[in-house]
Design a protein around this motif. Structure first.
Motif, PDB file in Angstrom:
ATOM      1  N   HIS A  17      23.203 -32.438  -5.221  1.00  0.00           N
ATOM      2  CA  HIS A  17      23.366 -31.813  -4.118  1.00  0.00           C
ATOM      3  C   HIS A  17      22.039 -32.196  -3.328  1.00  0.00           C
ATOM      4  CE1 HIS A  17      23.513 -27.756  -1.899  1.00  0.00           C
ATOM      5  NE2 HIS A  17      24.603 -27.795  -2.372  1.00  0.00           N
ATOM      6  N   ALA A  59      21.717 -33.792   0.422  1.00  0.00           N
ATOM      7  CA  ALA A  59      20.924 -33.014   1.145  1.00  0.00           C
ATOM      8  C   ALA A  59      19.630 -33.705   1.912  1.00  0.00           C
ATOM      9  CB  ALA A  59      20.406 -31.870   0.353  1.00  0.00           C
ATOM     10  N   TYR A  72      20.997 -36.515   4.062  1.00  0.00           N
ATOM     11  CA  TYR A  72      21.492 -35.741   5.371  1.00  0.00           C
ATOM     12  C   TYR A  72      20.058 -35.379   6.397  1.00  0.00           C
ATOM     13  CZ  TYR A  72      22.726 -31.488   8.137  1.00  0.00           C
ATOM     14  OH  TYR A  72      22.854 -30.701   9.197  1.00  0.00           O
ATOM     15  N   GLY A  73      18.866 -34.794   5.732  1.00  0.00           N
ATOM     16  CA  GLY A  73      17.910 -34.660   6.510  1.00  0.00           C
ATOM     17  C   GLY A  73      17.423 -36.181   7.097  1.00  0.00           C
ATOM     18  N   TYR A 100      29.270 -31.191  -3.602  1.00  0.00           N
ATOM     19  CA  TYR A 100      30.436 -31.273  -2.908  1.00  0.00           C
ATOM     20  C   TYR A 100      30.060 -30.501  -1.810  1.00  0.00           C
ATOM     21  CZ  TYR A 100      35.497 -31.387  -2.238  1.00  0.00           C
ATOM     22  OH  TYR A 100      36.929 -31.324  -1.473  1.00  0.00           O
ATOM     23  N   GLU A 101      29.282 -29.422  -1.646  1.00  0.00           N
ATOM     24  CA  GLU A 101      29.072 -28.280  -0.520  1.00  0.00           C
ATOM     25  C   GLU A 101      28.308 -29.379   0.569  1.00  0.00           C
ATOM     26  OE1 GLU A 101      25.937 -25.817  -0.992  1.00  0.00           O
ATOM     27  OE2 GLU A 101      26.843 -24.345   0.469  1.00  0.00           O
ATOM     28  N   MET A 102      27.616 -30.249   0.186  1.00  0.00           N
ATOM     29  CA  MET A 102      26.931 -31.091   1.311  1.00  0.00           C
ATOM     30  C   MET A 102      28.017 -32.235   1.556  1.00  0.00           C
ATOM     31  SD  MET A 102      23.791 -29.850   1.405  1.00  0.00           S
ATOM     32  CE  MET A 102      23.611 -31.152   2.616  1.00  0.00           C
ATOM     33  N   TRP A 148      30.772 -31.814   2.742  1.00  0.00           N
ATOM     34  CA  TRP A 148      31.520 -31.235   3.669  1.00  0.00           C
ATOM     35  C   TRP A 148      30.582 -31.085   4.678  1.00  0.00           C
ATOM     36  CZ3 TRP A 148      36.665 -30.117   4.580  1.00  0.00           C
ATOM     37  CH2 TRP A 148      37.545 -29.876   3.590  1.00  0.00           C
ATOM     38  N   TRP A 149      29.342 -30.750   4.277  1.00  0.00           N
ATOM     39  CA  TRP A 149      28.394 -30.069   5.478  1.00  0.00           C
ATOM     40  C   TRP A 149      28.019 -31.524   6.294  1.00  0.00           C
ATOM     41  CZ3 TRP A 149      26.511 -25.418   6.447  1.00  0.00           C
ATOM     42  CH2 TRP A 149      25.521 -25.454   7.425  1.00  0.00           C
ATOM     43  N   ASN A 197      30.902 -32.246   8.679  1.00  0.00           N
ATOM     44  CA  ASN A 197      31.102 -31.429  10.029  1.00  0.00           C
ATOM     45  C   ASN A 197      29.754 -31.378  10.680  1.00  0.00           C
ATOM     46  OD1 ASN A 197      33.515 -30.123   9.055  1.00  0.00           O
ATOM     47  ND2 ASN A 197      32.518 -28.611   8.071  1.00  0.00           N
ATOM     48  N   ALA A 198      28.424 -31.897  10.277  1.00  0.00           N
ATOM     49  CA  ALA A 198      27.490 -31.934  11.057  1.00  0.00           C
ATOM     50  C   ALA A 198      27.563 -33.323  11.983  1.00  0.00           C
ATOM     51  CB  ALA A 198      26.034 -31.860  10.503  1.00  0.00           C
ATOM     52  N   ARG A 199      28.316 -34.223  11.611  1.00  0.00           N
ATOM     53  CA  ARG A 199      28.743 -35.455  12.278  1.00  0.00           C
ATOM     54  C   ARG A 199      27.434 -36.192  12.289  1.00  0.00           C
ATOM     55  NH1 ARG A 199      32.590 -35.063  16.032  1.00  0.00           N
ATOM     56  NH2 ARG A 199      32.351 -37.427  16.096  1.00  0.00           N
ATOM     57  N   GLY A 241      36.437 -35.132   6.239  1.00  0.00           N
ATOM     58  CA  GLY A 241      36.120 -35.917   7.388  1.00  0.00           C
ATOM     59  C   GLY A 241      35.185 -37.356   7.222  1.00  0.00           C
ATOM     60  N   ILE A 273      20.865 -26.635  15.204  1.00  0.00           N
ATOM     61  CA  ILE A 273      21.856 -27.310  14.859  1.00  0.00           C
ATOM     62  C   ILE A 273      22.722 -26.409  13.895  1.00  0.00           C
ATOM     63  CG2 ILE A 273      22.950 -29.225  13.764  1.00  0.00           C
ATOM     64  CD1 ILE A 273      21.170 -29.879  16.046  1.00  0.00           C
ATOM     65  N   GLY A 274      23.747 -25.712  14.207  1.00  0.00           N
ATOM     66  CA  GLY A 274      24.675 -25.145  13.260  1.00  0.00           C
ATOM     67  C   GLY A 274      24.908 -23.725  13.403  1.00  0.00           C
ATOM     68  N   VAL A 328      16.753 -31.035   2.198  1.00  0.00           N
ATOM     69  CA  VAL A 328      16.717 -31.498   3.424  1.00  0.00           C
ATOM     70  C   VAL A 328      15.572 -31.793   4.077  1.00  0.00           C
ATOM     71  CG1 VAL A 328      17.623 -31.188   5.754  1.00  0.00           C
ATOM     72  CG2 VAL A 328      19.081 -30.194   3.574  1.00  0.00           C
ATOM     73  N   LEU A 376      28.122 -28.046  18.900  1.00  0.00           N
ATOM     74  CA  LEU A 376      27.070 -27.860  17.738  1.00  0.00           C
ATOM     75  C   LEU A 376      25.717 -27.621  17.917  1.00  0.00           C
ATOM     76  CD1 LEU A 376      27.535 -28.891  14.749  1.00  0.00           C
ATOM     77  CD2 LEU A 376      26.602 -31.266  15.436  1.00  0.00           C
ATOM     78  N   LEU A 408      32.637 -24.486  -2.882  1.00  0.00           N
ATOM     79  CA  LEU A 408      32.067 -25.624  -2.913  1.00  0.00           C
ATOM     80  C   LEU A 408      31.088 -25.918  -3.933  1.00  0.00           C
ATOM     81  CD1 LEU A 408      32.290 -26.751   0.767  1.00  0.00           C
ATOM     82  CD2 LEU A 408      34.153 -26.466  -0.720  1.00  0.00           C
ATOM     83  N   GLY A 416      31.127 -24.660   6.959  1.00  0.00           N
ATOM     84  CA  GLY A 416      30.049 -25.104   7.913  1.00  0.00           C
ATOM     85  C   GLY A 416      29.778 -26.313   7.998  1.00  0.00           C
ATOM     86  N   PRO A 417      28.826 -26.719   8.942  1.00  0.00           N
ATOM     87  CA  PRO A 417      28.554 -26.227  10.161  1.00  0.00           C
ATOM     88  C   PRO A 417      29.366 -26.259  11.134  1.00  0.00           C
ATOM     89  CG  PRO A 417      27.309 -28.353   9.954  1.00  0.00           C
ATOM     90  CD  PRO A 417      28.384 -28.380   8.704  1.00  0.00           C
ATOM     91  N   MET A 449      41.318 -34.295   7.685  1.00  0.00           N
ATOM     92  CA  MET A 449      40.632 -34.972   8.710  1.00  0.00           C
ATOM     93  C   MET A 449      40.983 -36.655   8.435  1.00  0.00           C
ATOM     94  SD  MET A 449      38.744 -33.631  10.822  1.00  0.00           S
ATOM     95  CE  MET A 449      38.664 -31.847  11.083  1.00  0.00           C
TER      96      MET A 449
END
Ligand SMILES: Cc1ncc(C[n+]2csc(CCOP(=O)(O)OP(=O)(O)O)c2C)c(N)n1
Ligand SMILES: Cc1ncc(C[n+]2csc(CCOP(=O)(O)OP(=O)(O)O)c2C)c(N)n1
Ligand code: SF4
Ligand code: SF4
Ligand code: SF4
Ligand code: SF4
Ligand code: SF4
Ligand code: SF4
Ligand SMILES: [Mg+2]
Ligand SMILES: [Mg+2]
Lengths: 377, 183, 290, 87, 290, 377, 87, 183
Positions: A58, A62, A65-66, A87-89, A91-92, A95-97, A129, A204-205, C70, D8, F84, F110-111, F319
């Motif tokens: 996770h 994360a 992502y940062g 898994y949560e991340m 999706w995150w 979705n944050a593209r 996604g 963001i978000g 993060v 966003l 998740l 989210g997000p 997606m």
């Protein structure tokens, strides 16, 4: 350079050549050697990157992502339970593209504990996604990793390279490794649509009207649709530069004049190809449509198979229904034959495929069949 | 032509290293090769299988090898636990770290002796992988030079030198041997 | 006083009246080049409703358990680029529960980030459920009869992580909090502040009492302000209360809050004992890390 | 900027929850006579809606002041009074 | 000696030669009605290859981070049913990294379970990667140049959780470990033991040296045995080494292990300092919780 | 008793009446009030159970797993990010074949942060071996929760009750609540195929030959197939006892003579039914097949729709492909029209459905359409 | 028992990894003369393959003894010797 | 016949409680009812919508109400922020805690006054939910007895008594009022 590399080392090499700047990952068999190799490269100064030894998957995703949202090329890798734990991340980040690349060494989900390949884990990502690619061999895993950065950054979506546990991750094969300059010429500088930097007061978000979420999802749906072309373009230009072109979302193998078509993905495609060759030698008009990308889903490509006898070989099963590839292919071309095999890492080799395809061609397979039938009863 | 090789060794003996060295050697000779470790967790002391494929064509398959053209046995003790014929194709070749052969087409070499003589020992075990790689090169028709090159790009310094030496000696000393006959 | 006049939290935001987070966030304004990482919690709401944002600094919302990781990634990227930044995680006590492995892991790695846990002693954003730091006997929606376990000593636990900086703070003593943030900005590595944040709706008191109750916690000795940066010191607002006789009776703190309604005399005696133990621990630490 | 980015990314702005002055039931009223300009009210206003001008005048932005009453509580001079809002 | 003759771990299991977990698991045999909860780690392998199981007690394999929570559920169910059971979580240091929020949460809830972290100072099952408890400067596959961060003091951190029982132990002193387990079986609530478990392949030493190296850690003062059950005491095997002059030189411990190869004199001096600090802390605790 | 309950309180009531013995859960909007209610019941002594205030969802399901494997009826509830976060455990409990019940209040992922309903979260469970039900109203959520225990324990698989955020979770409706004795008569004592108890030296989940994993998965595939009958039986006998029978895996609404059929699930089915009534009044032959269980997948039931014009309304999108319901329904009956609506909690009411169905019947919908079209462009 | 249960549940058994005696390169040999029956070897054998009979005879189960050498290291009497295994 | 009601209140005023009480009252009278809170996070002080549906038939729809048949406004201030017509069907009824009506069919009641007179105050706010429920019962044609029963099963003891009293007074005092006309 022509050399011998395992799938995991090839991925690490590709990450290095792509000049990733931040790497965070957590060990899990059979992904671990990717991370170990990268740690070593960073340690030796071969790769100028930060390596974060996070305490969980996770946190791995994360951290990546940062790093990515701060504007740096970032990479992680995982497998099976590691994927489920992050898994949560998963999706995150989508979705944050946020563009980034993750290697996913496919492995069975427990219990029982089992470290061998099937595709159930990877396919849990299919709605989220992410662009989902699946390699057939070490070279393809290497090439996809480099292409992944470019594709991901062009459409602002995360990219995963799926490679089968052991059969690719730990198998050493001949790989053509380009030199840094060549990769630099092909892979542009990092780009992304937004970054979080000190001094730039954006948030963001935030919670907002529901319609905004819906529109964001729609934009994402469009982006991943757009990625079809981006993937094709990348495949082409990569082919021009490095001499290896695979065909985009799918690879067609001996489809000329084929009446029987096998749809499948991953390392065992090689075994199946060998089996197809044998059957072709006997005159059986059989070919393969290899799925290289499961997302975006190659619906147009599969549509082309309409009218043929199609066998979908699945290494993942959706409990309460059927094989996952089988189901999705059916949704395009209706009834197909769906074989579930290799679950839990059960080895399926050339002879197995030969027998399976023969049975298929002589219409002795059930519509949904766990292979080999004797074992499941 | 595809040659499929299986190595049976105890965990810690370096079966997969041997496979890698031979694969690299074959690649150096312009061939295609694939080295595959046991699919699974290996614990020091437990029986481990490694696989090697050699071909003049690209190798596409990734399944494990059920029966090999060439079967290498890294310790004589292994013969007590496994039934060799289970892993060997009819007419296949065995390469043994042993004094006696076990099948029609057996090659024997005292890899343990070679390793000990070169002080290649870890945790009490003679490290036989490079010697066995040297020995296997013979029936696999890989030149000893390629094997030595491969060893040199796998190890470095003194370690490379000794291991290369082990391979060389084994390549020279490996002999065809009959079931029950002595080397 | 040398407090910032400005706040990174702009007026007209969705925080409740008398919100302690809002007070704490004001103080953060002393830090420069802030990038705020915010896991789920009241601050998610406070940050505004899209397309408006309540903060004058960049804010990255992140999943509940992920914030410190993060932040590690952001810090790594900024380091790689040579970007000057103070990456600050602003999290609730709930986020510190679910994300404790993440906090602990980053602390062990000594990541170059600042973590502030604004502790309102419950999961407020989801409607006042018990958290690890909820006070013993406090009523929440998941402990309707009063919480049966002790308040988790986050700062004490972080102290055992051997990080460069750990402190407690209180929204009742913003000067002290700001001083600590200033100190923090001079240090590199993992810095942790456990901020005591009484919450009007969550603890059931009038919105005008946030600061008063925060101060009563300190004055009664129930919350002790201290700082460790290699040396361990009891902070000035708490210093007088080393002397037990100087403390305001604990009842004065307890009785201000609806969440403690119906506490028995025995319960209060028990709490007094716990407070005593905490003082003993803090005083020992002061002696140990002189 | 692509429209998805707009959805966003939120931008810094006062009044992200609207005119929060409407939330008030009581209104803080400053008494300049009593005030000693210690600025405690300013520092402890969670909304940051108290400003001081010319080192003398304490001005409350009633557009956003939520009427929490902290300023009145904290004032050592009782120089802020909470007065019921007119409907 | 009063050690159990039998082991819940049966002969012929897949543990490596000289495995420290195997030693620790032997000692667990003193507990009755054990239900063992095992997250991913070497013990997953040690438990045998299906359809055979290596343990003579029930074993529940569980996901890596979940062990303490699963144990909480088992304990709750047994309590509801009045089933007598000692629910024991046997986990590695890696599981304690990823699962630290879970450990901490259950500790705060004071769940009625026993948690043993068998600490071989790395993720061994996946091939020797750095964990939070990996020793400073130890080489692992993810810290090929030696780990740059300090060893996480799990037991010290758990002590700050105010649970009924915390101890350190060592596979080099099984009698001491067994005594502690006996003590543990007399107490209810969350009980935590941090077991030092030198691992031959992971630390690169010969399989015959497991016990010797474990003892060297204690004799050199690098690992201190203590116990807290309301009172804090240094355990007898460590007692002599309160006196620094009685300790074996740290080098003797360090040099036995391949993972420390190439350590400079300065590094060793640095380690000595850290050891000193740890002693200081332990001695303070002894004074505080008399 | 006829009373007014929110969906969440109704679920809590059902859990109490099912005599759950261990409850562990972690707060997340909009699931929280389920747990709060249960905490209160335990506190007041109305429910004789252990309540574990875990520190995360991963631990919530882990604790419930422990309790269930020890032989006790156990319950948890979550939503969205909570699901998740416990995702690894979701797979684990299913593969371990442990019967238990979880309420899943569906909520957007989210997000941006968004607490409103769509079905994306719930559907991430669809491969894992859980039985997945979806309630249309509070009464059905209540009934499914009680039935869930029985069904789960008969087939050794975990069971989830999906209910829409706010529209069910927080909406108070009229509910018929039976008394304890009636429930006791209908719901048998806890049963399960194995338990972990002190003294019984078994080990659960050891590594083993790959074939064993494969066989376990096959057995699971069979068990969830078997659950079709079990579900039907439970629906029937529940109907006999309590007077409410829904029709098994699907509910058919005004399908008599229908040429146009809408396939959908969840709380908005009520709105769609109102719209259907209006259109039927106008003479349009339209009806609904409401999906009550997404796993096991009602393939036979859907097959019956062959030859009709089918519109699948999806509140979840995969997606890179299409709506999830849309895709799976297509895999049975080929081309369908697939509308994606209500994503991110966008409110869709009777008028919307009326407009949508009219467009559908006049063939003005694209094959795949985000609704309403004006908003997405 | 359903067959799936058999595949999920493993049963207690010696030799779950086979005859681990085969792993040995060195074999512990006990010298009854030197031994003082302190039983340290027994307690510290990770495999639990050392037994004492009639309070006197130390017997090692070579079927499973992995030859780690801990017993020999720990013996205060040097009463256990590690001897190279014959092939 | 389906009646759709919307309540506009500030967070903390108890809009959804009023909806629940009226729903329960209607259920007691044998009707079907549905009470729906604002879909989302409500913060003390911010504007909140609650919904209520009443019908003699089972209510199946779950969407929110966009335009109501009956619109209740819990504080006069709300009229400053929202455009009432946006939420009211043509010909709909408004029920106001205010002195002046705003539309053709307005009902006015001094709910704040009633609450204050009964000392129903929290954090400075008069708690008007039960008074407003009482007032709304009139145009919704729910008997005050049912409302009181519903209040009694929502609150207990003294609290129930006072709230019932508030409802009762409001039921009695609520009046039709014209835009601009005074109660
Ligand atoms: C994985 C996950 N679980 C649960 C939630 C729901 N959740 C959001 S905020 C919150 C509570 C926050 O409590 P705390 O961190 O103390 O912050 P506060 O609201 O008190 O400021 C919870 C449980 C979530 N967003 N994600
Ligand atoms: C979520 C998840 N991440 C990673 C893994 C892979 N994994 C299995 S065991 C292990 C290391 C175990 O280390 P430790 O807990 O120290 O036990 P040891 O092997 O050292 O006994 C890891 C990383 C996993 N099983 N699950
Ligand atoms: S609930 Fe408490 S912490 Fe949360 S916004 Fe309101 S006052 Fe602030
Ligand atoms: S009442 Fe509250 S918000 Fe208004 S000025 Fe005073 S402190 Fe600030
Ligand atoms: S706190 Fe009171 S005295 Fe101080 S500046 Fe404010 S109004 Fe003036
Ligand atoms: S690696 Fe170490 S801990 Fe793991 S089984 Fe081997 S000896 Fe034991
Ligand atoms: S340790 Fe040595 S002396 Fe003691 S019992 Fe064993 S063999 Fe005998
Ligand atoms: S060598 Fe090791 S396994 Fe064998 S008896 Fe001695 S201690 Fe036990
Ligand atoms: Mg909180
Ligand atoms: Mg470990």
């Amino acid at each position: 350079m022509r050399t011998l590399l395992t799938g995991n080392y090839a991925v690490a090499e590709a990450v290095k050549l792509s000049r990733a700047k931040v790497i965070a990952a957590y060990p899990i068999t059979p992904q671990t050697t990717i991370v170990e190799k990268l740690a070593e490269m960073v340690e030796k100064g071969e790769l100028d990157a930060e390596f974060i030894r996070v305490e969980s998957e996770h946190s791995a995703l994360a951290a990546v992502y940062g790093a990515a949202i701060a504007g740096r090329r970032a990479f992680t890798a995982t497998s099976s339970h590691g994927l489920l734990y992050m898994y949560e991340m998963v999706w995150w980040v989508a979705n944050a593209r946020v563009p980034l690349v993750m290697a996913m060494v496919t492995r069975t989900i427990g219990p029982p504990w089992n470290i061998h390949t099937d595709h159930t884990d990877l396919l849990t990502m299919r709605d989220s996604g992410w662009i989902i690619s699946m390699a057939e061999n070490v070279q393809e895993a290497f090439d996809l990793t480099i292409q992944g950065f470019r594709i991901s950054e062009e459409v602002d979506l995360p990219f995963t390279v799926g490679l089968d546990a052991f059969q690719l991750s730990h198998t050493a094969e001949v790989v053509e490794v380009p030199d840094q300059q060549e990769v630099d010429e092909w892979l542009p500088e990092r780009r992304q649509s937004y970054k979080v930097l000190p001094g730039n007061a954006v948030t963001i978000g935030n919670i907002g009207p529901n319609e905004y979420t819906a529109k964001l999802r729609y934009a994402m749906a469009k982006a991943i649709e757009d990625s079809r072309k981006v993937i094709e373009k990348a495949d082409n230009s990569f082919g021009e530069k490095f001499g290896r072109k695979y065909g985009g979302l799918v690879e067609e193998y001996r489809l000329e004049g084929a009446e029987y078509v096998v749809v499948m993905a991953g390392a065992w495609c090689g075994d199946a190809k060998d089996a197809i060759d044998r059957l072709r030698d006997e005159g059986l008009p059989i070919g393969m449509m290899k799925i290289r990308y499961f997302r975006p889903f190659p619906k147009e490509e599969i549509k082309r198979l309409e009218g043929k006898e199609v066998l979908v070989v699945d290494r993942a099963f959706s409990m309460g229904y059927m094989g996952i590839f089988g189901m999705e292919v059916s949704s395009v071309i209706g009834d197909v034959t769906n074989v579930i095999a290799g679950i839990g890492g059960v080895d399926v080799g050339v002879e197995d495929f030969e027998a399976m395809f023969r049975k298929f061609a002589s219409r002795k397979l059930q519509r949904l069949e766990w292979w080999p039938r004797e074992v499941f009863s | 032509m595809l040659t499929e090789v299986m190595i049976l060794s105890f965990g810690g003996q370096g079966g997969v290293t041997a496979a890698r060295i031979l694969a690299l050697a074959a690649v150096n000779e312009g061939m295609f090769a694939q080295a595959i470790p046991q699919f699974g967790a290996e614990r020091r002391g437990s029986l481990v299988r490694s696989y090697l494929r050699l071909s003049d064509q690209p190798i596409r398959r990734h399944s494990s090898i059920k029966k090999a053209d060439v079967l290498a046995i890294f310790a004589e003790k292994i013969l007590k636990i496994v039934e060799v014929r289970e892993f060997l194709r009819d007419g296949g070749i065995t390469v043994l770290n042993a004094k006696h052969g076990i099948a029609e087409k057996s090659y024997c070499v005292d890899a343990a002796g070679i390793a000990l003589s070169l002080n290649l020992v870890a945790a009490g075990w003679p490290i036989v992988n490079t010697a066995m790689a040297g020995a296997m090169a013979k029936p696999l028709e890989i030149s000893i030079e390629s094997v030595i090159n491969a060893i040199n790009s796998t190890f470095s310094g003194e370690l490379a030198r000794i291991n290369a030496r082990a391979a060389e000696i084994a390549y020279r000393e490996v002999k065809k041997c009959q079931a029950g006959s002595s080397t | 006083m040398s407090l910032p006049m400005e706040s990174i939290l702009l007026p007209g935001n969705p925080a409740c009246q008398g919100c302690p987070h809002a007070l704490g966030l004001r103080a953060l304004s002393v830090l420069e080049n802030v990038v705020l990482v915010v896991p789920a919690g009241c601050t998610t709401i406070i940050s505004g409703v899209h397309p408006k944002a309540s903060f004058s600094v960049p804010v990255l919302h992140v999943p509940f358990a992920s914030a410190v990781a993060v932040a590690s990634g952001l810090a790594a990227a900024y380091k790689q680029e040579g970007v000057e930044a103070n990456v600050v995680v602003w999290m609730g006590d709930g986020a510190a529960d679910i994300g404790f492995a993440t906090i602990s892991g980053a602390a062990v790695r000594n990541e170059d980030i600042i973590v502030v846990v604004s502790d309102n002693e419950a999961y407020m954003n989801t409607g006042i459920q018990s958290s690890g730091t909820t006070f013993w006997k406090a009523k929440t929606t998941t402990s309707p009869g009063g919480k049966s376990e002790e308040k988790k000593d986050l700062a004490g636990i972080m102290l055992m992580h051997r990080i460069p900086y750990v402190a407690t703070a209180s929204v009742g003593y913003l000067q002290d909090f700001v001083n600590k943030l200033r100190r923090v900005s001079e240090i590199r590595g993992f810095r942790f502040i456990h901020l005591h944040s009484p919450c009007p709706p969550g603890w059931r008191f009038d919105s005008s009492k946030t600061v008063e109750i925060a101060r009563l916690a300190v004055k009664s000795g129930a919350w002790i302000l201290w700082e460790y940066d290699g040396r361990f010191r009891i902070s000035s607002p708490s210093k007088p209360y080393k002397d037990e006789t100087k403390r305001v009776p604990l009842e004065e703190y307890i009785k201000t809050q609806g969440r403690f309604r119906g506490l028995s005399g025995e319960d209060i005696e028990e709490i007094k004992k716990k407070v005593e133990e905490q003082w003993k621990f803090v005083l020992t630490m002061e002696k140990t890390f002189k | 900027m692509s429209s998805w980015l707009e959805h966003l990314i939120a931008k810094s702005s006062e009044g992200s929850a609207g005119k929060t002055g409407l939330w008030r039931t009581f209104k803080p009223v400053h008494n300049v006579e009593k005030c000693n300009r210690c600025l405690l009210c300013l520092y402890y206003c969670p909304e940051n809606v108290i400003k001081v001008y010319h080192h003398r005048f304490i001005i409350i932005n009633y557009e956003y002041c939520k009427g929490c009453g902290i300023c009145a509580e904290i004032c050592p001079q009782d120089a802020i009074e909470m007065v019921e809002e007119e409907e």
